[in-house]
Design a protein around this motif. Structure first.
Motif, PDB file in Angstrom:
ATOM      1  N   ASP A   1       0.897  -1.166   0.000  1.00  0.00           N
ATOM      2  CA  ASP A   1       0.000   0.000   0.000  1.00  0.00           C
ATOM      3  C   ASP A   1       0.933   1.213   0.000  1.00  0.00           C
ATOM      4  O   ASP A   1       2.144   1.070  -0.244  1.00  0.00           O
ATOM      5  N   VAL A   2       0.379   2.367   0.290  1.00  0.00           N
ATOM      6  CA  VAL A   2       1.173   3.600   0.276  1.00  0.00           C
ATOM      7  C   VAL A   2       2.465   3.402   1.086  1.00  0.00           C
ATOM      8  O   VAL A   2       2.434   2.895   2.212  1.00  0.00           O
TER       9      VAL A   2
ATOM     10  N   THR B   1      -4.900  -1.598 -10.833  1.00  0.00           N
ATOM     11  CA  THR B   1      -5.895  -0.728 -10.204  1.00  0.00           C
ATOM     12  C   THR B   1      -6.360   0.319 -11.209  1.00  0.00           C
ATOM     13  O   THR B   1      -7.557   0.600 -11.327  1.00  0.00           O
TER      14      THR B   1
ATOM     15  N   GLN C   1      -6.141  13.927  -9.407  1.00  0.00           N
ATOM     16  CA  GLN C   1      -5.356  14.364  -8.240  1.00  0.00           C
ATOM     17  C   GLN C   1      -4.410  13.244  -7.831  1.00  0.00           C
ATOM     18  O   GLN C   1      -4.839  12.191  -7.381  1.00  0.00           O
TER      19      GLN C   1
ATOM     20  N   GLY D   1       0.787   9.116  -8.972  1.00  0.00           N
ATOM     21  CA  GLY D   1       1.693   8.046  -8.568  1.00  0.00           C
ATOM     22  C   GLY D   1       1.452   6.818  -9.409  1.00  0.00           C
ATOM     23  O   GLY D   1       1.099   6.898 -10.599  1.00  0.00           O
TER      24      GLY D   1
ATOM     25  N   VAL E   1      -0.915   4.630  -9.540  1.00  0.00           N
ATOM     26  CA  VAL E   1      -2.232   4.475 -10.171  1.00  0.00           C
ATOM     27  C   VAL E   1      -2.587   5.693 -11.028  1.00  0.00           C
ATOM     28  O   VAL E   1      -2.995   5.553 -12.195  1.00  0.00           O
ATOM     29  N   GLY E   2      -2.448   6.895 -10.451  1.00  0.00           N
ATOM     30  CA  GLY E   2      -2.897   8.109 -11.142  1.00  0.00           C
ATOM     31  C   GLY E   2      -2.220   8.301 -12.495  1.00  0.00           C
ATOM     32  O   GLY E   2      -2.851   8.707 -13.478  1.00  0.00           O
TER      33      GLY E   2
ATOM     34  N   ALA F   1      -2.670  17.266 -11.148  1.00  0.00           N
ATOM     35  CA  ALA F   1      -1.907  17.925 -10.070  1.00  0.00           C
ATOM     36  C   ALA F   1      -1.226  16.875  -9.223  1.00  0.00           C
ATOM     37  O   ALA F   1      -1.753  15.771  -9.037  1.00  0.00           O
TER      38      ALA F   1
ATOM     39  N   CYS G   1      -6.724  10.366  -6.709  1.00  0.00           N
ATOM     40  CA  CYS G   1      -5.767   9.246  -6.751  1.00  0.00           C
ATOM     41  C   CYS G   1      -4.578   9.529  -5.852  1.00  0.00           C
ATOM     42  O   CYS G   1      -3.450   9.107  -6.147  1.00  0.00           O
ATOM     43  N   ALA G   2      -4.816  10.281  -4.760  1.00  0.00           N
ATOM     44  CA  ALA G   2      -3.725  10.554  -3.818  1.00  0.00           C
ATOM     45  C   ALA G   2      -4.109   9.950  -2.471  1.00  0.00           C
ATOM     46  O   ALA G   2      -4.088   8.738  -2.337  1.00  0.00           O
TER      47      ALA G   2
ATOM     48  N   ALA H   1      -9.046   6.375  -7.505  1.00  0.00           N
ATOM     49  CA  ALA H   1      -8.411   5.216  -6.882  1.00  0.00           C
ATOM     50  C   ALA H   1      -8.261   5.323  -5.377  1.00  0.00           C
ATOM     51  O   ALA H   1      -8.160   4.302  -4.698  1.00  0.00           O
ATOM     52  N   ALA H   2      -8.195   6.532  -4.837  1.00  0.00           N
ATOM     53  CA  ALA H   2      -7.843   6.671  -3.418  1.00  0.00           C
ATOM     54  C   ALA H   2      -8.826   5.891  -2.545  1.00  0.00           C
ATOM     55  O   ALA H   2     -10.025   5.846  -2.831  1.00  0.00           O
TER      56      ALA H   2
HETATM   57  P1  NAI Z   1       1.535   6.553  -4.870  1.00  0.00           P
HETATM   58  O1  NAI Z   1       2.160   6.788  -3.552  1.00  0.00           O
HETATM   59  O2  NAI Z   1       2.278   5.836  -5.939  1.00  0.00           O
HETATM   60  O3  NAI Z   1       1.027   7.937  -5.515  1.00  0.00           O
HETATM   61  C1  NAI Z   1       0.369   8.935  -4.804  1.00  0.00           C
HETATM   62  C2  NAI Z   1       0.668  10.239  -5.521  1.00  0.00           C
HETATM   63  O4  NAI Z   1      -0.145  11.269  -4.973  1.00  0.00           O
HETATM   64  C3  NAI Z   1       2.123  10.708  -5.382  1.00  0.00           C
HETATM   65  O5  NAI Z   1       2.619  11.077  -6.650  1.00  0.00           O
HETATM   66  C4  NAI Z   1       2.033  11.894  -4.426  1.00  0.00           C
HETATM   67  O6  NAI Z   1       3.047  12.855  -4.654  1.00  0.00           O
HETATM   68  C5  NAI Z   1       0.656  12.422  -4.763  1.00  0.00           C
HETATM   69  N1  NAI Z   1       0.009  13.230  -3.738  1.00  0.00           N
HETATM   70  C6  NAI Z   1      -0.008  13.051  -2.401  1.00  0.00           C
HETATM   71  N2  NAI Z   1      -0.752  13.996  -1.807  1.00  0.00           N
HETATM   72  C7  NAI Z   1      -1.216  14.801  -2.786  1.00  0.00           C
HETATM   73  C8  NAI Z   1      -2.041  15.951  -2.807  1.00  0.00           C
HETATM   74  N3  NAI Z   1      -2.542  16.492  -1.696  1.00  0.00           N
HETATM   75  N4  NAI Z   1      -2.318  16.514  -4.002  1.00  0.00           N
HETATM   76  C9  NAI Z   1      -1.827  15.997  -5.141  1.00  0.00           C
HETATM   77  N5  NAI Z   1      -1.028  14.907  -5.187  1.00  0.00           N
HETATM   78  C10 NAI Z   1      -0.731  14.321  -4.018  1.00  0.00           C
HETATM   79  O7  NAI Z   1       0.153   5.784  -4.532  1.00  0.00           O
HETATM   80  P2  NAI Z   1      -0.721   4.880  -5.490  1.00  0.00           P
HETATM   81  O8  NAI Z   1      -0.296   3.475  -5.360  1.00  0.00           O
HETATM   82  O9  NAI Z   1      -0.806   5.504  -6.846  1.00  0.00           O
HETATM   83  O10 NAI Z   1      -2.151   4.989  -4.779  1.00  0.00           O
HETATM   84  C11 NAI Z   1      -2.940   6.167  -4.865  1.00  0.00           C
HETATM   85  C12 NAI Z   1      -4.186   6.003  -4.017  1.00  0.00           C
HETATM   86  O11 NAI Z   1      -4.930   4.864  -4.468  1.00  0.00           O
HETATM   87  C13 NAI Z   1      -3.917   5.724  -2.515  1.00  0.00           C
HETATM   88  O12 NAI Z   1      -4.929   6.341  -1.774  1.00  0.00           O
HETATM   89  C14 NAI Z   1      -4.023   4.223  -2.397  1.00  0.00           C
HETATM   90  O13 NAI Z   1      -4.427   3.827  -1.105  1.00  0.00           O
HETATM   91  C15 NAI Z   1      -5.116   3.949  -3.413  1.00  0.00           C
HETATM   92  N6  NAI Z   1      -5.073   2.600  -3.952  1.00  0.00           N
HETATM   93  C16 NAI Z   1      -3.944   2.138  -4.573  1.00  0.00           C
HETATM   94  C17 NAI Z   1      -3.915   0.866  -5.086  1.00  0.00           C
HETATM   95  C18 NAI Z   1      -2.729   0.346  -5.812  1.00  0.00           C
HETATM   96  O14 NAI Z   1      -2.844  -0.717  -6.451  1.00  0.00           O
HETATM   97  N7  NAI Z   1      -1.587   1.016  -5.808  1.00  0.00           N
HETATM   98  C19 NAI Z   1      -5.081  -0.056  -4.957  1.00  0.00           C
HETATM   99  C20 NAI Z   1      -6.233   0.570  -4.359  1.00  0.00           C
HETATM  100  C21 NAI Z   1      -6.213   1.839  -3.859  1.00  0.00           C
END
Ligand code: NAI
Length: 350
Positions: free
Chosen positions: A113-114, A153, A182, A185, A187-188, A205, A240-241, A262-263
């Motif tokens: 996860d994160v 995802t 938003q 990372g 997923v986004g 963003a 997606c953050a 996704a978040a």
């Molecule tokens: P990640 O850590 O790879 O990407 C998150 C991105 O969001 C980073 O680029 C970060 O700089 C950015 N970020 C953080 N706060 C921000 C804000 N206030 N405004 C704009 N950007 C911001 O995480 P990932 O894996 O992409 O996951 C994203 C979300 O999706 C999380 O909430 C996670 O729990 C959820 N999720 C992820 C899954 C996965 O397979 N990776 C599965 C299901 C849910």
């Protein structure tokens, strides 16, 4: 004061402290009704231990609901590995976490996860086999499942968003549809690439501004500062953050018709779903659209199928979202509450 009654439906909550390494973790098991409690491990610095506990409890319940509606033979659980400045994440800490997970005897299965990577999962796997999301070794078999669940995802979020666009706007696909993303990372970023390839017009963003600028150049997207993305005028907003971005303070300023992202735990409180409904904003429930990653993780853990089988399961997210949105409409209920009701039925809770 911590409101325990609000979290009175968990099967078990385990707290681990390893004095030797400084590993401190909470593993919450919400339900094992449908199978082992599956859900990733979050590595995060919390304000205090209560905040960590609340996060573990909320996330594990979300995993039960997610896994049930994804049709997986899995219950729901979640681990939080508490980030401590004096004890930065290290191999000994991850091994200690692996031993803790192993002690639960398979009732809990972890993954990324994160804040956690597939290399971290490899270290954990030295101490337990109840771990998934491990790197895929070599390219001997291109259809072997495993690795970073993020792109899977993103596949599911894309399909869930497409169902929401069809439901609300009566449009097939994303040509000319304006989507604000938003967080870019794992997923986004993959989601933005898929949307751009399908003709969407993107506004993006990230707090990592260099990352946002790079992706915007690649996809010809507009970039806005992170503090503006939630109020951008668009057709769809894709959070997606981090979680809790939809709340009493942000909902009045939203400028979209649809939310699909996704978040995890996008709504700060369940009643925020009612707030969105009152503003006539269609909310595609987060844990229904973001199940692609756990579908991949469980296929790997159970040795149940290749990447084609995973994709066949993820494709079902589109119809499932369509069904929940239609049922919520016909029963006049907020979409998040409709999804929760269906999930609780599936896990034998009233
Ligand atoms: P990640 O850590 O790879 O990407 C998150 C991105 O969001 C980073 O680029 C970060 O700089 C950015 N970020 C953080 N706060 C921000 C804000 N206030 N405004 C704009 N950007 C911001 O995480 P990932 O894996 O992409 O996951 C994203 C979300 O999706 C999380 O909430 C996670 O729990 C959820 N999720 C992820 C899954 C996965 O397979 N990776 C599965 C299901 C849910």
């Amino acid at each position: 004061v911590f409101d325990l009654p609000a979290f009175d439906d968990h099967e078990a909550v385990h707290i681990f402290n390893d004095e030797k390494t400084g590993m401190r973790a909470i593993i919450a098991i919400h339900s094992t009704h449908l199978g082992p409690a599956a859900g990733g491990c979050r590595y995060f610095q919390y304000a205090d231990s209560e905040a960590a506990l609340v996060d573990a409890l909320r996330l594990s319940r979300g995993m039960s609901y997610k896994n049930a509606l994804a049709g997986l033979p899995a219950g729901g659980g979640k681990a939080v590995l508490i980030k401590r400045n004096a004890f930065p994440k290290s191999e000994p800490i991850l091994e200690a976490l692996g031993s803790a997970i192993n002690g639960l005897g398979g009732r809990y299965v972890t993954a990324e996860d994160v804040g956690m990577t597939d290399e971290d999962m490899t270290v954990i796997s030295r101490r337990t086999r109840h771990v998934s999301g491990l790197p895929v070794a070599g390219d001997a078999d291109a259809k072997k499942v495993g690795g970073n669940p993020g792109p899977w995802t993103a596949e599911g979020v894309f399909l869930g968003m497409r169902a929401a666009v069809r439901h609300r706007l009566g449009r097939e696909g994303f040509k000319g549809i304006r989507v604000a993303v938003q967080g870019l990372g794992s997923v986004g970023r993959a989601l933005a690439q898929k949307l751009a390839a399908d003709g969407a017009r993107l506004t993006v963003a990230d707090i990592d501004e260099a990352r946002a600028a790079r992706l915007a150049g690649e996809l010809r997207a507009q970039v806005v500062p992170p503090e503006e993305i939630l109020a951008v005028e668009a057709d769809v907003l894709a959070p997606c953050a981090m979680g809790a971005v939809l709340n009493e303070a942000t909902i009045p300023d939203l400028n979209v018709q649809i939310i699909a992202g996704a978040a995890n735990n996008q709504l700060q409180r369940p009643e925020d779903g009612e707030r969105l409904k009152a503003r006539d904003i269609l909310y595609a429930p987060d844990y229904v659209v973001n199940a692609g990653g756990i579908i991949n993780v469980m296929a790997e853990y159970l040795g149940d199928g290749d990447t084609d089988a995973v994709m066949a399961r993820i494709v079902k997210i589109e119809d499932r979202v369509g069904e929940i949105l239609a049922r919520a409409d016909s029963e006049g209920e907020a979409t998040n509450l409709m999804a929760d009701r269906m999930a609780r039925e599936a896990i034998g809770r009233s």
